[in-house]
Design a protein around this motif. Structure first.
Motif, mmCIF file in Angstrom:
data_model
loop_
_atom_site.group_PDB
_atom_site.id
_atom_site.type_symbol
_atom_site.label_atom_id
_atom_site.label_comp_id
_atom_site.label_asym_id
_atom_site.label_seq_id
_atom_site.Cartn_x
_atom_site.Cartn_y
_atom_site.Cartn_z
ATOM 1 N N GLU A 171 27.082 -30.838 21.210
ATOM 2 C CA GLU A 171 27.603 -29.614 20.588
ATOM 3 C C GLU A 171 29.030 -29.835 20.067
ATOM 4 O O GLU A 171 29.393 -29.389 18.977
ATOM 5 C CB GLU A 171 27.583 -28.506 21.657
ATOM 6 N N ILE A 172 29.826 -30.550 20.866
ATOM 7 C CA ILE A 172 31.217 -30.793 20.474
ATOM 8 C C ILE A 172 31.262 -31.694 19.236
ATOM 9 O O ILE A 172 32.048 -31.457 18.310
ATOM 10 C CB ILE A 172 32.014 -31.399 21.668
ATOM 11 N N ALA B 144 49.576 -30.534 23.705
ATOM 12 C CA ALA B 144 48.800 -29.282 23.763
ATOM 13 C C ALA B 144 48.656 -28.826 25.210
ATOM 14 O O ALA B 144 48.516 -29.648 26.117
ATOM 15 C CB ALA B 144 47.427 -29.502 23.138
ATOM 16 N N TYR B 145 48.667 -27.494 25.428
ATOM 17 C CA TYR B 145 48.797 -26.996 26.810
ATOM 18 C C TYR B 145 48.073 -25.656 27.008
ATOM 19 O O TYR B 145 48.467 -24.853 27.848
ATOM 20 C CB TYR B 145 50.305 -26.861 27.140
ATOM 21 N N GLU B 146 46.993 -25.434 26.221
ATOM 22 C CA GLU B 146 46.271 -24.159 26.357
ATOM 23 C C GLU B 146 45.878 -23.882 27.806
ATOM 24 O O GLU B 146 45.981 -22.751 28.298
ATOM 25 C CB GLU B 146 45.020 -24.187 25.466
ATOM 26 N N SER B 147 45.423 -24.918 28.508
ATOM 27 C CA SER B 147 44.915 -24.740 29.874
ATOM 28 C C SER B 147 46.028 -24.479 30.885
ATOM 29 O O SER B 147 45.746 -24.134 32.032
ATOM 30 C CB SER B 147 44.156 -25.987 30.302
ATOM 31 N N ALA B 148 47.281 -24.644 30.470
ATOM 32 C CA ALA B 148 48.390 -24.427 31.407
ATOM 33 C C ALA B 148 48.604 -22.936 31.682
ATOM 34 O O ALA B 148 49.212 -22.568 32.681
ATOM 35 C CB ALA B 148 49.674 -25.054 30.860
ATOM 36 N N VAL B 149 48.134 -22.080 30.790
ATOM 37 C CA VAL B 149 48.376 -20.642 30.929
ATOM 38 C C VAL B 149 47.055 -19.884 31.024
ATOM 39 O O VAL B 149 46.234 -19.929 30.105
ATOM 40 C CB VAL B 149 49.196 -20.094 29.732
ATOM 41 N N SER C 226 39.557 -24.842 28.366
ATOM 42 C CA SER C 226 40.775 -24.836 27.555
ATOM 43 C C SER C 226 41.268 -26.249 27.245
ATOM 44 O O SER C 226 41.759 -26.513 26.145
ATOM 45 C CB SER C 226 41.876 -24.051 28.278
ATOM 46 N N VAL C 227 41.135 -27.161 28.210
ATOM 47 C CA VAL C 227 41.553 -28.558 27.953
ATOM 48 C C VAL C 227 40.732 -29.116 26.793
ATOM 49 O O VAL C 227 41.265 -29.717 25.853
ATOM 50 C CB VAL C 227 41.345 -29.437 29.223
ATOM 51 N N VAL C 228 39.422 -28.893 26.868
ATOM 52 C CA VAL C 228 38.541 -29.473 25.852
ATOM 53 C C VAL C 228 38.784 -28.808 24.488
ATOM 54 O O VAL C 228 38.699 -29.459 23.448
ATOM 55 C CB VAL C 228 37.064 -29.399 26.310
ATOM 56 N N ALA C 229 39.124 -27.525 24.495
ATOM 57 C CA ALA C 229 39.445 -26.862 23.217
ATOM 58 C C ALA C 229 40.622 -27.569 22.539
ATOM 59 O O ALA C 229 40.635 -27.757 21.314
ATOM 60 C CB ALA C 229 39.765 -25.393 23.459
ATOM 61 N N ASP C 230 41.615 -27.967 23.337
ATOM 62 C CA ASP C 230 42.759 -28.696 22.772
ATOM 63 C C ASP C 230 42.339 -30.063 22.236
ATOM 64 O O ASP C 230 42.824 -30.510 21.185
ATOM 65 C CB ASP C 230 43.844 -28.888 23.846
#
Ligand code: HSE
Length: 447
Positions: free
Chosen positions: A43-44, A139-144, A321-325
């Protein structure tokens, strides 16, 4: 899958279009990221046009090779220095060796994706500058807020707005503890143990219960929302460990839930960022966020109030979120870009003119619980001290006496914190008052 036609032959571009990922740290976040990348690979690739390969994993305690990974080892610096690796996922947490690993990876021209809020909030400025110099992304989406895409919402979805304020439940462990204490009358320590077993809590759980973890996340959100430099040292931080079941119960009787909130507000050039237990109306959206759930309410001048809700911790949510980044980086690669084209904190130019409001300068309403001897006139004495400091009373209730002491619960009108501090000091000096005053801030967010 992107297919090129060249002199009559179909050349599958995927092989040359592989993004190689190295994961440093194989705990909740690292293992969750590998599982998601491997489990949802098809899918990715369909979404990005790029095959994402987890090429290396390094973990302090790794004993065996990990299936589907070319190199499994124990040294994260090897990953940061490996010429084959395009993206380093930093999932170790803490500063040491995370800071040096990320620095080395960026120096070597690698993109970095991190779930490390402490690293970004406290030492992110230098790393962001390095990433800019090297033309790569950090990138740090998963940090928040774990699985909630709040970084993208603030930075991209709400980019047209001036953000006035935001408020959120941004620590899953703390919210889990408060929810269980309220709903099931469970003991604080017992719930904390469960949160640790479920992989929600930080390595040092005082970060969760004393608000440090939430302050890291709030610092990052405020920087993005207001376009200002990361300022963790300006964030006021107060935890939930002093809260009692009695306060939770009294608040409920008055129509409030106690939530551990991170609040950031920008008014007339003044910024306030604060994390503390907060009374909010049981009717407010945030009052209905239970368990490990996180939620952030953001007010933008054009859009109004928006709400983002979802799981704030745990392996799969954080990996989402990590994978989204990583997907952003893969998409940039597929488009021939050196890196995703959104500024790391969302602003090409950060504001350096904003001033920080200290906690004693804020104005809000308060819940006070005063423990006093059960004697005539004590309520009047307390009320007159508040009046002396110009603090209005919205509600005043005397609860049942235990035979000796009586709890007096007060909701004040809006007051300046420094004035309330003086009033509390005066109340604590009254002969009839037998214990320190419990103070919890009350917020209504204009509703
Ligand atoms: N310890 C954190 C929490 C993990 O409980 O929210 C996610 O950042």
């Amino acid at each position: 899958m992107r297919v090129f036609f060249l002199r009559g032959y179909a050349l599958n571009s995927i092989k040359s279009n592989t993004l190689k990922v190295g994961i440093c740290g194989y705990g909740t976040v690292g293992s969750g990221t590998l599982a998601l990348l491997q489990g949802n690979a098809k899918e990715i690739t369909r979404k990005t046009g790029v095959e994402i390969e987890v090429y290396r994993v390094a973990s302090r305690s790794l004993q065996v090779d990990i299936a589907g990974v070319t190199y499994s080892g124990t040294d994260p610096f090897e990953i940061a220095g490996d010429g084959e690796v395009d993206v380093v996922v930093e999932a170790m947490g803490g500063f040491d060796p995370a800071f040096e690993v990320v620095k080395k990876a960026l120096e070597n021209g690698k993109h970095v994706v991190t779930a490390n809020k402490a690293l970004i909030a406290e030492r992110g400025a230098a790393l962001i500058e390095l990433a800019e110099q090297k033309g790569v992304t950090l990138a740090y989406e998963s940090a928040v807020a774990g699985g909630i895409p709040i970084v993208k919402a603030l930075r991209e979805g709400l980019a047209a707005n001036r953000i006035d304020w935001l408020a959120g439940i941004i620590n899953g462990t703390g919210n889990f503890i408060l929810s269980e204490m309220m709903d099931k009358q469970r003991e604080f320590a017992d719930v904390l143990e469960e949160a640790q077993a479920l992989g929600y809590a930080e390595a040092d759980p005082t970060f969760d219960v004393e608000g440090i973890d939430a302050a890291h996340k709030l610092t990052i959100m405020a920087a993005i929302a207001f376009g200002m430099p990361l300022a963790f040292d300006k964030t006021y931080t107060e935890g939930i460990s002093a809260l009692t079941p009695e306060d939770i119960g009294y608040a409920k009787e008055l129509g409030y839930h106690i939530k551990h909130l991170g609040i950031a507000r920008l008014e007339n050039g003044w910024v306030q960022t604060r994390v503390h237990p907060t009374l909010i109306s049981t009717k407010h959206l945030l009052a209905h966020v239970h368990g490990v759930g996180n939620a952030v309410v953001v007010h933008g001048h054009a859009v109004g109030t928006t709400l983002y809700n979802g799981p704030g911790a745990g392996a799969e949510a954080t990996a989402s979120s990590v994978v989204a980044d990583i997907i952003d980086i893969a998409r940039a690669k597929a488009q021939g870009l050196a890196r995703p084209n959104v500024p790391i904190l969302g602003f090409e130019t950060l504001r350096t003119d904003l001033k920080a409001l200290t906690i004693d300068e804020i104005e809000t309403e308060y819940y006070l619980r005063i423990t006093a001897q059960d004697i005539i006139g004590v309520m009047a004495n307390v009320a007159s001290e508040l009046e002396r400091f110009g603090i209005g009373i919205d509600a005043l209730i005397q609860k049942e006496s235990d035979g000796k002491n009586v709890p007096i619960v007060i909701l004040t009108d809006k007051a300046r914190e420094s004035e309330l501090d003086e009033a509390i000091a005066a109340i604590e000096k009254l002969a009839s008052v037998t214990a320190p005053v419990m103070r919890i801030r009350v917020e209504s967010f204009g509703e």
